[in-house]
Every structure is written in C-alpha cells, then in structure tokens.
Design a protein around this motif. Structure first.
Motif, short mmCIF file in Angstrom:
data_model
loop_
_atom_site.label_atom_id
_atom_site.label_comp_id
_atom_site.label_asym_id
_atom_site.label_seq_id
_atom_site.Cartn_x
_atom_site.Cartn_y
_atom_site.Cartn_z
N GLU A 248 1.27 -1.10 -0.35
CA GLU A 248 0.24 0.20 -0.21
C GLU A 248 0.64 1.04 -0.11
O GLU A 248 2.05 1.52 0.08
CB GLU A 248 -0.74 0.01 1.50
N CYS A 249 0.64 2.60 -0.26
CA CYS A 249 1.16 3.52 -0.26
C CYS A 249 0.22 4.18 0.64
O CYS A 249 -0.60 4.08 0.90
CB CYS A 249 0.64 4.50 -1.83
N PRO A 250 0.35 5.74 0.88
CA PRO A 250 -0.03 6.61 2.05
C PRO A 250 -1.96 6.88 0.91
O PRO A 250 -3.25 7.02 2.31
CB PRO A 250 -0.05 8.08 1.35
N ALA A 251 -2.38 6.45 0.07
CA ALA A 251 -3.61 6.74 -1.11
C ALA A 251 -4.51 5.58 0.03
O ALA A 251 -5.83 5.77 0.02
CB ALA A 251 -4.27 6.61 -1.77
N ARG A 252 -3.49 4.41 0.19
CA ARG A 252 -4.84 3.52 0.18
C ARG A 252 -5.89 3.19 0.13
O ARG A 252 -6.88 2.44 0.40
CB ARG A 252 -4.78 3.34 1.69
N LEU A 255 -3.02 -2.20 -3.43
CA LEU A 255 -2.13 -2.42 -2.98
C LEU A 255 -0.70 -2.49 -4.48
O LEU A 255 -1.26 -2.98 -5.23
CB LEU A 255 -0.91 -4.07 -2.50
N HIS A 256 0.27 -0.93 -4.46
CA HIS A 256 0.69 -1.46 -5.67
C HIS A 256 0.77 -2.28 -6.50
O HIS A 256 2.44 -2.52 -5.42
CB HIS A 256 2.00 0.26 -5.69
N ILE A 257 1.42 -3.15 -7.56
CA ILE A 257 1.92 -4.38 -7.73
C ILE A 257 3.16 -3.66 -7.95
O ILE A 257 3.68 -2.92 -9.40
CB ILE A 257 1.32 -5.15 -8.52
N PRO A 310 -4.39 6.34 -11.85
CA PRO A 310 -4.31 7.30 -11.33
C PRO A 310 -4.25 6.96 -10.33
O PRO A 310 -5.78 7.41 -9.50
CB PRO A 310 -3.85 8.05 -12.02
N CYS A 311 -2.90 7.19 -9.20
CA CYS A 311 -3.16 7.16 -8.15
C CYS A 311 -2.95 8.41 -7.03
O CYS A 311 -2.00 8.68 -7.79
CB CYS A 311 -2.67 5.98 -7.41
N ASP A 312 -3.62 8.89 -6.51
CA ASP A 312 -2.84 10.15 -5.17
C ASP A 312 -1.93 9.71 -5.25
O ASP A 312 -1.22 11.51 -5.15
CB ASP A 312 -3.56 10.04 -4.30
N CYS A 313 -0.89 8.87 -5.20
CA CYS A 313 0.25 9.07 -4.49
C CYS A 313 1.69 9.48 -5.57
O CYS A 313 2.31 9.28 -5.49
CB CYS A 313 0.70 7.93 -4.06
N GLY A 314 0.92 9.52 -6.76
CA GLY A 314 1.93 9.86 -7.84
C GLY A 314 2.30 8.37 -8.57
O GLY A 314 3.03 8.73 -9.82
N ARG A 315 2.08 6.98 -7.66
CA ARG A 315 2.84 6.46 -8.96
C ARG A 315 1.57 5.99 -10.05
O ARG A 315 0.76 5.89 -9.69
CB ARG A 315 2.33 5.02 -8.11
N THR A 316 2.54 5.64 -10.93
CA THR A 316 1.48 4.42 -11.81
C THR A 316 1.95 3.28 -12.34
O THR A 316 0.25 2.10 -13.12
CB THR A 316 2.20 5.35 -13.17
ZN LIG Z 1 -0.61 5.22 -4.53
#
Ligand SMILES: [Zn+2]
Length: 416
Positions: A248-252, A255-257, A310-316
């Motif tokens: 997981e990232c802060p956006a929860r 889970l980013h694979i 897209p996720c709020d954390c910036g990860r793609t």
């Molecule tokens: Zn994220």
C-alpha cells in the motif's frame, strides 16, 4: 511521501508495457531454454518463445500451478545451476511433496529493494526504529524486513515473537516508531497495551506494516485507534517472494504491484478466462526478472481485482484490492497457512484417526486466532480407557504442530 524508485514507480503506462514485454521475452526464453518443465509445456501447446511478441500473447502460455512446483521438487523448476543459487527456502505446511524455492544473489537484492520501496512509500526513513515482530523461525519473510530496513538506514529491532509485555517494553525503551508483524500479533500486543491502561500517545509508534494473513478494514481501524498508528498492508506470495510483490501507499486505495518485476493478470478461477480491469478473480503472476525460479502465469489462489487509473500518490503502478478470499480452502491462523489437504495427510499417517475431520477456527476481530480440529476416531479409541484417549489426542496435536508449526486443539468425534 517520497518514492524509492521514481523512474519506474511513476513511469507512464505505455513505457511500462514496453519494459514489460522486453523483460517477458527474456524470461520466457530463459525458462524455455533452462527448465524442462516449461520446454515440455510450450512444446505440448505448440508454442515457441518467439510467439510471445506482445503482452496479449501471454495468454497463450499455459498456467503454472502449485502442483507443478510440487511435481518438480526439488530442483526441477530452477533455471540456473545450483552454484548460482545463494538461498533455498521451503514453505511449511504444504501437502504432498514440499516445494523449494531458489534465489540468486541478484534475486535477493531485488527482493530487498521491493520491500524497501514499500517502506519508503509509507514514510519510513533512516530515523525510524522498526520493530520486526514476525516469527523468524516460521515466516521466511521476517528477515526481509531486517535487510530492507537496513537498506534504508533505519534501525531494526528483531523482537520476533517475544511475549507481548516484552514487545511493549521494547517499544517503550527503544522508542520504536514502526511495528511490522502479522495483524493478529499486532492485535495481541494492542490488547496488552489496553489491558495495562497504557496511553498509546506515550509510545513512539506511528506506523504499522502488516501482512502474511488477510485482515479486514475493521482490524485496521481498531489497530489505528488503539495503537495511535497508521496501518498499511503488504502482500507477497510464498512461492515467489513474501512479502514484496505489492504494498500500500499513503492513498491506501489498493496495493501497488511492482510491475517492473511481476506481470499481473486476473482470471476466472473456474474457466481460466481473462477478466477485465476492476473485475474480481484469481491473481495470476508472471515473474519478469527472477533468475533462479521463474514462474510463468503462476496461479496464486488469491482473489482480487486490478485498477490501473492514476493513484493520488503519483505512482503509475497498477493497484490490486486487498486479498480477503482465496480460491482454495486454505485458511490462515495467525498468519500460518493451514491447507485441508495437509490435515488429511497428517491423519492418514496416524492409525485409528480420520478420515473425516472438521476445522473450527476461532475468530477474533474477523481473523482466525485459534484452531480446533475435530477428528474422527475409531470406536476402540472413543470407547477405550481415558489415558488412551488422551494419549491419542496428544499424538494428534503433536503431529499437527509438526506439520503446521501451530498449536491446535484436538477434539475426537465418532466416525460417520
Ligand atoms: Zn498509490
């Protein structure tokens, strides 16, 4: 929040797909060239490694199952000579043949980095003190938290499964800021904190990183409220790497694979047909960089859905829903996997026991925290002397403990 490897974690989806297809072609060629099992599978399917030209071609490749890993025990699935393998791991509690997973030095380096990515992503820095309260003897991923935390420069306290009062003492004296454990062990520690009337604000804890068993959102809320932390999920697959496939990232919002190392698909567990983004099904993973133990389209038995927006954390990187269900009957008790098939196997080896049995997990906060096994026993045991019955029960308990590394309660029932 910082990102450990922004060049890949925030790479555009199109570029990521190009990277994946390149790596897929390499891994398919290596598997075909070096693993008899894959060569046979490809030949039977009339498939050549050169036929895999796009990610869509992945669907032409037959699935790999846990049974395949067992059938090829011990070294049949290895793609490198043993001299290049630096770690051999064998998950406990599997039925039938065991399986053994090999890792090259490079595989371990990647694994260490993947868990570090999760840690950095949730705000762990070199200033943190990470209390690793996983069972180092039974859970092979425990050591991974050490090495990944050390990679970041954080301080590690391997408190393992020391009793709750010792864990709390360590938290107080060492001012641990991060707790990583199974969620059920975290709940156990939390209950002790509450029983002693300790104000969580007097602890320095701020982050929890939990995994190795399914845990519902209600557990997350309970742990957060009573330990004063933010709690995150980390995911792994024991036949690949556990933990470290996703986190997981802060956006929860899932889970980013780590798609630069694992190619995920979702399938219908009954038909094997592909499912679209957002639809629930069985997670299938193909390793893209694993040297020693490449797995092509490995069926994880975990039910989830994928989300690529897209996720709020910036990860793609694609996100998977938290895993709360499986396609098989495996149950997790305090993070220990119990396969019904293994129970059958244990009983088959004990005269007068079985064949029938009932697994009765006791649930606490929506997680299994204890297991009672009702075992059918022969009439001569049930009607025999009490010492004999007790001795029989103890023998069963010991056999289960040996098989699973878990203390279970045994009740005897009549054969039907
Ligand atoms: Zn994220």
């Amino acid at each position: 929040m910082p990102i450990f490897k922004p060049d890949v974690e925030t790479l555009g989806r199109k570029n990521l797909r190009e990277l994946q297809i390149e790596k897929l072609q390499i891994v398919v060629n290596q598997a075909y060239a070096n693993v008899d099992f894959y060569r046979r599978k490809f030949d039977e399917a009339g498939l050549s490694p050169d036929d895999v030209k796009s990610l869509d071609d992945l669907r032409k490749i037959p699935f790999t199952t846990r049974k395949d890993l067992m059938d090829n025990y011990p070294y049949g699935m290895f793609a490198v000579p043993l001299r290049d393998v630096v770690r051999l791991q064998f998950p406990l509690g599997l039925h039938g043949n065991p399986i053994v997973i090999g890792y090259t030095r490079e595989d371990l380096k990647i694994w260490r980095e993947l868990v570090a990515r999760v840690m950095v992503g949730i705000g762990v820095t070199e200033h943190d003190i990470i209390q690793v309260a996983f069972n180092y003897g039974l859970f092979m991923g425990a050591i991974r938290f050490n090495q990944s935390a050390e990679l970041i420069g954080a301080a590690v306290v391997p408190s393992s499964i020391a009793p709750a009062d010792v864990q709390i003492r360590i938290m107080q004296d060492f001012r641990s800021t991060v707790l990583t454990s199974t969620p059920s062990f975290a709940v156990h520690i939390m209950e002790n904190v509450m029983r002693r009337g300790l104000d969580p604000k007097t602890l320095s804890l701020k982050t929890g990183l939990f995994g190795a068993e399914p845990w519902p959102e209600s557990v997350r809320r309970t742990l957060e409220e009573n330990l004063g932390i933010r709690a995150y999920d980390i995911y792994g697959v024991m036949e690949l790497i556990e933990p470290g496939v996703a986190g997981e990232c802060p956006a929860r919002k899932g889970l980013h694979i780590f798609e630069d190392h694992f190619l995920p698909e979702i399938i219908d567990p009954q038909t094997g047909g592909g499912k679209s983004e957002g639809e629930e099904g069985e997670l299938v993973l193909t390793t893209l960089t694993t040297g020693a133990y490449p797995l092509l389209r490995y069926r994880t038995s975990d039910m989830t859905a994928l989300h690529a927006e897209p996720c709020d954390c910036g990860r793609t990187l694609i996100r998977m829903d938290r895993v709360l269900r499986r396609t098989d009957q495996m149950i997790s008790v305090r993070g220990i996997n119990v396969f019904p098939e293994k129970v059958t196997e244990v009983l088959a080896a004990i005269p007068d026991a079985g064949p029938g049995y009932v697994l009765l997990p006791r649930t606490k906060y929506g997680m299994n925290d204890q297991l009672t096994v009702q075992v059918e026993a022969a009439a001569r045991i049930l009607e025999g002397r009490e010492e004999q019955r007790t001795g029989f029960q103890e023998a069963l308990q010991l056999a289960f403990r040996r098989a699973f590394g878990l203390r279970v309660d045994v009740e005897l029932i009549k054969r039907v």
